[in-house]
Design a protein around this motif. Structure first.
Motif, PDB file in Angstrom:
ATOM      1  N   ASN A  54       0.848  -1.178  -0.023  1.00  0.00           N
ATOM      2  CA  ASN A  54       0.066   0.026   0.044  1.00  0.00           C
ATOM      3  C   ASN A  54       0.845   1.372   0.093  1.00  0.00           C
ATOM      4  O   ASN A  54       0.140   2.390   0.341  1.00  0.00           O
ATOM      5  CB  ASN A  54      -0.909   0.066   1.074  1.00  0.00           C
ATOM      6  CG  ASN A  54      -0.343   0.033   2.446  1.00  0.00           C
ATOM      7  OD1 ASN A  54       0.812   0.210   2.561  1.00  0.00           O
ATOM      8  ND2 ASN A  54      -1.232  -0.170   3.351  1.00  0.00           N
ATOM      9  N   ASN A  55       2.193   1.190  -0.057  1.00  0.00           N
ATOM     10  CA  ASN A  55       3.013   2.299  -0.477  1.00  0.00           C
ATOM     11  C   ASN A  55       3.481   2.387  -1.782  1.00  0.00           C
ATOM     12  O   ASN A  55       4.317   3.094  -2.206  1.00  0.00           O
ATOM     13  CB  ASN A  55       4.209   2.199   0.308  1.00  0.00           C
ATOM     14  CG  ASN A  55       3.818   2.767   2.211  1.00  0.00           C
ATOM     15  OD1 ASN A  55       2.663   3.556   1.839  1.00  0.00           O
ATOM     16  ND2 ASN A  55       4.230   2.306   3.005  1.00  0.00           N
ATOM     17  N   ASP A  90       4.927   7.453   0.404  1.00  0.00           N
ATOM     18  CA  ASP A  90       5.318   7.224   1.701  1.00  0.00           C
ATOM     19  C   ASP A  90       6.682   7.126   2.083  1.00  0.00           C
ATOM     20  O   ASP A  90       7.365   6.227   2.466  1.00  0.00           O
ATOM     21  CB  ASP A  90       4.440   6.030   2.236  1.00  0.00           C
ATOM     22  CG  ASP A  90       4.545   6.012   3.932  1.00  0.00           C
ATOM     23  OD1 ASP A  90       4.859   6.928   4.468  1.00  0.00           O
ATOM     24  OD2 ASP A  90       3.630   5.139   4.294  1.00  0.00           O
TER      25      ASP A  90
HETATM   26 MG    MG Z   1       1.603   4.389   3.644  1.00  0.00          MG
END
Ligand code: MG
Ligand code: ATP
Ligand code: MG
Length: 369
Positions: A226-227, A242
């Motif tokens: 999810n980055n 991120d």
């Molecule tokens: Mg993140």
């Protein structure tokens, strides 16, 4: 929709937006910072930006952190533009400067904020749904390392000192065992023995970095699926996001954490350890994706440690959970009884699964080398 905890119209005024603020709402599923998606009007066109309040609990030196982010993203953009990439501005985060020309802005309450253009037509996934996603994420992280490998100037700030110093992490575990402040050591003798039996392995990468046999690089240090933003249409890994933990480190750490987070079919706190296993097809997807972008700059020594890296990062994480359990759960948030012990055991199970499959993993690395 959730309410804004902050006055984003006021935040908008702190940055050099060159567009009119329309409205904003909380955005995404990040756990660390407060993220907002903000709509602006620019000569009749609607465009989106991300405003983020940096977590002051997690990051003690936000200005140094933003100096790292600024240097890395500016360099990445230059490299992408130089290579003639037409999508350059989608392939890296870029910092919108504050009205004072800095990559961060401080609001009236002392909060530290930053602003990024919104990466459109792409999204992040909280759980891995396919091998293709694993491959694309790994390729994108390799691409990020490639772009930052040529970063000129002084080293980045070490925003979290000793983040992946596995040797030190094991020392902290030994300290926690010796102190036994919560009287929990007796109950976890088996776990303690497990980690102590692997103490020598825990220092391999730290020692090789110290002796110069492994190069210090710019690493991301939070290489979860999810980055990475994946393209809505093609599924391609477009952009790594991120960058809070980006600092000097070993490529081994970034790849190892992908193995730790992407190859097990269950959550990090699964209680039924029989469900925890390192899935070879996911490992293969990671190796294939990562080496497709990283093999041209990785050294032979780095490549030779890729299979081991998954075990190393899994042991490191497990040792941190056990340390926190012994210290009375002061660092990781716990949601049930013995949560940190459950997490410790799940990491041990994953590390054992990797140990059992190590030669097959080595063979896969050789295949894609
Ligand atoms: Mg993140
Ligand atoms: P984590 O819990 O992973 O540490 P975080 O709190 O540090 O998360 P980010 O990962 O930076 O926050 O952002 C949260 C979410 O916001 C991302 O998962 C992504 O979906 C979205 N996001 C962040 N930056 C952008 C961007 N520039 N364009 C589009 N979406 C973004
Ligand atoms: Mg984060």
């Amino acid at each position: 929709p959730a309410q804004n905890k902050h006055d984003i119209a006021a935040i908008a005024k702190l940055f050099d937006m060159r567009a009119d603020f329309v409205h904003a709402h909380p955005y995404g599923s990040g756990h660390i910072n407060d993220t907002y998606c903000a709509y602006y009007d620019q000569a009749g066109q609607r465009i989106r930006y991300i405003h983020q309040r940096l977590s002051t609990e997690a990051f003690k030196k936000p200005i140094e952190l933003m100096e790292n982010v600024q240097r890395v993203t500016e360099h990445a953009l230059n490299e992408l533009l130089k290579s003639g990439d037409k999508e350059a501005r989608r392939r890296t985060l870029t910092c919108i400067p504050s009205v004072e020309g800095t990559p961060h802005a401080i609001d009236a309450d002392g909060n530290c904020w930053r602003t990024y253009p919104f990466i459109e037509r792409a999204r992040t996934y909280d759980t891995i749904e396919s091998e293709a996603q694993a491959m694309e994420a790994a390729r994108a992280f390799g691409e990020f390392q490639k772009l930052t490998a040529t970063l000129p100037g002084k080293p980045l700030h070490e925003t979290i000192p000793g983040f992946h110093n596995t040797k030190q992490r094991f020392q902290h575990l030994e300290d926690a065992i010796a102190a036994d402040t919560h009287g929990r050591a007796a109950e976890v003798q088996k776990e303690i023995e497990w980690f102590m039996a692997r103490k020598d392995e825990a220092s391999i990468v730290v020692d090789l970095l110290e002796s110069g046999e492994l190069p210090l690089r710019v690493t991301h240090n939070d290489t979860k699926l999810n980055n990475v933003m994946l393209d809505d249409v093609t599924g391609e890994g477009v952009c790594v996001i991120d960058l809070d933990t980006t600092m000097p480190g070993s490529a081994i750490y970034d790849f190892g954490d992908m193995v730790r987070t992407a190859t097990s079919p269950v959550a990090e706190d699964e209680e039924d350890t029989s469900k925890i296993t390192m899935r070879m097809f996911m490992f293969e997807a990671l190796v294939k994706g990562y080496l497709s972008s990283a093999k041209e700059f990785l050294t032979d020594k780095e490549v030779s440690l890729l299979a081991f890296s998954g075990k190393l990062l899994t042991m490191e994480c497990g040792s941190r959970f056990l340390t926190d359990y012994l210290k009375g759960d002061v660092y990781f948030k716990v949601h049930k009884d013995r949560h940190n012990l459950i997490r410790t055991r799940s990491q041990m199970a994953l590390a054992e699964s990797i140990e059992a499959q190590m030669s097959e993993m080595e063979a896969l690395v050789a295949k894609y080398r």
